[in-house]
Design a protein around this motif. Structure first.
Motif, short mmCIF file in Angstrom:
data_model
loop_
_atom_site.label_atom_id
_atom_site.label_comp_id
_atom_site.label_asym_id
_atom_site.label_seq_id
_atom_site.Cartn_x
_atom_site.Cartn_y
_atom_site.Cartn_z
N TYR B 302 129.84 91.77 43.06
CA TYR B 302 129.91 91.31 41.66
C TYR B 302 131.20 91.83 40.99
O TYR B 302 131.45 93.03 40.96
CB TYR B 302 128.68 91.79 40.91
CG TYR B 302 128.69 91.56 39.42
CD1 TYR B 302 128.74 90.28 38.89
CD2 TYR B 302 128.66 92.64 38.54
CE1 TYR B 302 128.73 90.08 37.51
CE2 TYR B 302 128.65 92.44 37.16
CZ TYR B 302 128.69 91.16 36.66
OH TYR B 302 128.69 90.97 35.30
N ASN B 399 126.41 94.83 42.26
CA ASN B 399 125.58 93.69 42.67
C ASN B 399 124.52 93.29 41.67
O ASN B 399 124.30 93.95 40.66
CB ASN B 399 124.96 93.98 44.04
CG ASN B 399 124.05 95.21 44.00
OD1 ASN B 399 123.69 95.70 42.93
ND2 ASN B 399 123.65 95.68 45.17
N THR B 462 129.46 86.75 43.47
CA THR B 462 128.16 87.11 44.01
C THR B 462 127.62 86.12 45.05
O THR B 462 126.52 86.33 45.59
CB THR B 462 127.14 87.26 42.86
OG1 THR B 462 127.26 86.10 42.02
CG2 THR B 462 127.44 88.49 42.03
#
Lengths: 184, 526
Positions: B302, B399, B462
């Motif tokens: 991310y 994440n 992601t």
């Protein structure tokens, strides 16, 4: 005052200190006058918390976002609806009453007087800083932030224009106007 | 006439999300005669809903469903439930974006080749190059109406006071500064008016001068009769058959009733938190770790851009709010020059906030009060500043995961966003703070305020694109490595973040993906 460790803190320390001292004494003079005018119970309605708490909250409000040139009414405009809600909301009433009581307790412990009677802004800020993480402090701070800086009535005082589309924006109203930058 | 498709129509493309990725894909497919249903979680706003008011619009259009921010970064303390500042509504984040439209640089597609393995990071080359994307960048710039580009020939906006102040500082320290290429009209174009400089780009453009799928791609797509947009439709899970092919999408409609829309192809474009969340929520016995997640990379890497803010105070007025929100970019440090002490580059994007947001972001968090802050805010009209936007290193442990117990209003596990700095981010940000101070000092700033990162409007990585299935989630077309009729069409497919704002690249990729989907459908491969 709690000086932030931002990039500027190393620059112009003397100016910063002079400004700070000037403001502290101005604030101290202000406190002297508070009893008669600034903090009179009539300054804002606060049945839910009583006169002492009302006066304390107003002092606190001015310490949280101090703008010496802004009249009390702008701070009271934030506190009044809060106190109004407290009439019907026991939790909120308790939050305010207990918050003020704790503030006074701390003031008694450190300075042997009530918060309102602590004369120097720096000392009051020390007390507030210690309560910064409480729900009480954050509630007052959050409401003040919206009430002062999101208050359309005050925007002109801060030099902020607010909604512009209905005036045709700034394309013909000086978006490119700057008469000083090239001469700096 | 509004097009309605049957829930059992399994010939459709189902697109989840209506922003830069989903909205563009829907229109591109529609123009080729390909039918789709767009499921949008948010409602459909009208132009009348748009106001020049920061907090009102924040409350009205933001994605405010429950989320958690975790990690040691300050953001988790300052904004524990608001990792991202994006939109829940038809048009998605294109309602809120500031219109900055810049192409990625060539080297940004191959950061691993360029810098080698960076400890603690999970950097990867894109499986595509700038040359491959260039024709689509031209198409995207034409579609969106990007000023200051060859593609449109539309002039820049002109130099606002805010621009002039920063540009003079940049000149004095020998840094390149140019007006921003914005997808905001400076002439009547595509049925939309030129910018009148309201200064509220990020609250939704009241006059529609800024490109947003809300009033460009979406209505154009609907006008073809090939697209049905269903607002307030929250996707619960994506379903598949025994062979692992996607068959449809289960969603909660505006009345909270569950509906199952059958599909030939599904394209996920719900932004970099929701898109992986949907894939993870769709775990099944066949795909126990979530759809398209054989690599384990769904939700990982991310990226938000390495950000921060710098606002300087002067003795004289700048009135920065009388400007497009981003009038210019200082792009002296956008290259990859490790001699600066960090890999990858950053831009200083001149950007204003109104007084209400400045009071919230100048010193965010619980400690944002006191005389120093009040004094700075009293000086609001004499401020100039920018938002730092630098390449964010992919780090696997940054994440999106699902909360183990807590559910949201749809009964879905609440997303948990873990994000912290790689050391490269910290070094880059500090470099940017230092150069910013030099820049502002050179024109007589009386104070320079450094702002920590605030909730991210740029969310990427992601469901990343990779050459090999083991390294990422989708291939060079945004197509799942594992499930051929599942696509990712938003910024979550980015392999690296680049220093540039993501929207133009999302749109270019969506146009390219539409070509690919049409071609594959024609060949009966999809």
């Amino acid at each position: 005052m709690n000086k932030n460790k931002s990039a500027d803190s190393s620059t112009k320390p003397n100016l910063g200190r002079r400004r700070f001292l000037a403001r502290s004494s101005a604030a101290a003079i202000g406190v002297g006058a508070l009893g008669s005018t600034l903090l009179s119970p009539a300054a804002w309605a606060a049945k839910a918390v009583g006169d002492h708490a009302s006066a304390t909250l107003l002092r606190m409000a001015r310490d949280v976002f101090p703008h010496d040139r802004l009249e009390d009414k702008y701070y009271a405009q934030v506190l009044s609806p809060l106190a109004e809600s407290a009439l019907a909301d026991k939790e909120l009433a308790a939050l305010l009453k207990d918050g003020v009581a704790t503030l006074d307790e701390q003031a008694q412990k450190v300075f042997s007087k009530a918060y309102l009677d602590v004369a120097s802004e720096a000392d009051r800020v020390t007390l507030l800083k210690a309560m910064q993480d409480t729900a009480f402090f954050q509630k007052i701070k959050g409401d003040l932030m919206m009430g002062i800086y999101n208050n359309q009535e005050l925007w002109p005082r801060f030099g902020y224009g607010g909604s512009a589309w209905e005036k045709g924006g700034y394309v013909n109203r000086g978006y490119d106007k700057n008469d000083w930058i090239e001469e700096v | 006439m509004t097009t309605k498709f049957d829930l059992n129509d399994d010939s459709l493309v189902v697109i989840i999300g209506s922003g830069a990725g989903g909205g563009t894909l829907a229109n591109e497919l529609a123009q080729k005669g390909i039918k789709s249903v767009v499921l949008e979680a948010g409602r459909r706003f009208k132009m009348d809903d748009i106001e020049n008011d920061e907090w009102k619009m924040f409350g009205k259009i933001s994605w405010l469903d429950k989320r958690y921010v975790e990690g040691p970064a300050r953001l988790a303390k300052d904004f524990p439930n608001l990792p991202a500042w994006i939109v829940k509504g038809v048009g998605g984040a294109t309602v809120h974006w500031a219109g900055v439209a810049m192409r990625f640089q060539e080297h940004e597609f191959k950061m691993k080749t360029l810098n080698g393995v960076i400890p603690g990071a999970n950097v990867l080359d894109w499986p595509i190059t700038l040359q491959e994307l260039e024709p689509y960048y031209v198409k995207a710039e034409k579609k969106m109406g990007v000023c200051g580009t060859e593609a449109t020939g539309m002039p820049f906006h002109g130099q606002s006071s805010h621009y002039k102040v920063v540009a003079e500082g940049a000149k004095r320290i020998g840094a390149k500064c140019e007006q921003a290429t914005l997808a905001i009209n400076t002439e009547v174009r595509d049925g939309r008016p030129p910018c009148q400089v309201n200064g509220f780009c990020m609250q939704g453009c009241k006059i529609g001068a800024k490109w947003s799928t809300m009033y460009t791609e979406i209505p154009k797509a609907e006008a073809t009769g090939n697209v049905e947009v269903r607002p307030q439709s929250m996707v619960l899970r994506i379903e598949h058959d025994k062979t692992g092919k996607i068959t449809g999408v289960l969603y909660a409609d505006q009345d909270g009733n569950q509906q199952l829309q059958k599909a030939r192809i599904v394209a996920v474009a719900g932004n970099s938190i929701e898109s992986p969340r949907m894939l993870l929520n769709s775990a099944s016995s066949m795909f126990p770790d979530g759809l398209a997640n054989g690599s384990g990379q769904v939700g990982q890497n991310y990226m938000t851009h390495t950000t921060g803010g710098v606002y300087a105070e002067f003795e004289k007025p700048v009135h920065m709010y009388k400007s497009t929100v981003v009038p210019g970019i200082v792009h002296e440090w956008k290259d990859n020059d490790p001699s600066r002490g960090h890999m990858a580059g950053y831009e200083l994007e001149i950007l204003h906030l109104g007084l209400p947001f400045m009071s919230a972001f100048l010193k965010p968090g619980k400690g944002g009060w006191g005389r120093e802050l009040a004094d700075s805010l009293a000086n609001y009209d004499n401020m100039a500043g920018f938002w730092i936007c630098g390449e964010d290193m992919a780090v696997e442990s940054n994440n999106i995961t699902l909360h183990p117990t807590e559910k949201d209003q749809y009964g879905l596990p609440v997303p948990v966003v873990y994000k912290t700095d790689h050391i490269n981010d910290t070094r880059m940000r500090n470099h940017a703070y230092d150069r910013s101070k030099e820049l502002f000092d050179s024109i007589g700033a009386i104070k320079v305020n450094n702002l920590p990162p605030y909730p991210a409007s740029h969310n990427m990585g992601t469901n990343r694109m990779s050459e090999h299935a083991r390294d990422g989630v989708v291939n060079r077309w945004g197509q799942s490595h594992e499930i051929s009729n599942l696509f990712v069409s938003d910024g979550s497919q980015f392999t690296s973040s680049g220093t540039e704002n993501p929207t133009l690249t999302i749109v270019a990729l969506a146009i390219r993906q539409a070509d690919y989907i049409a071609d594959q459908m024609k060949k009966q491969l999809l």
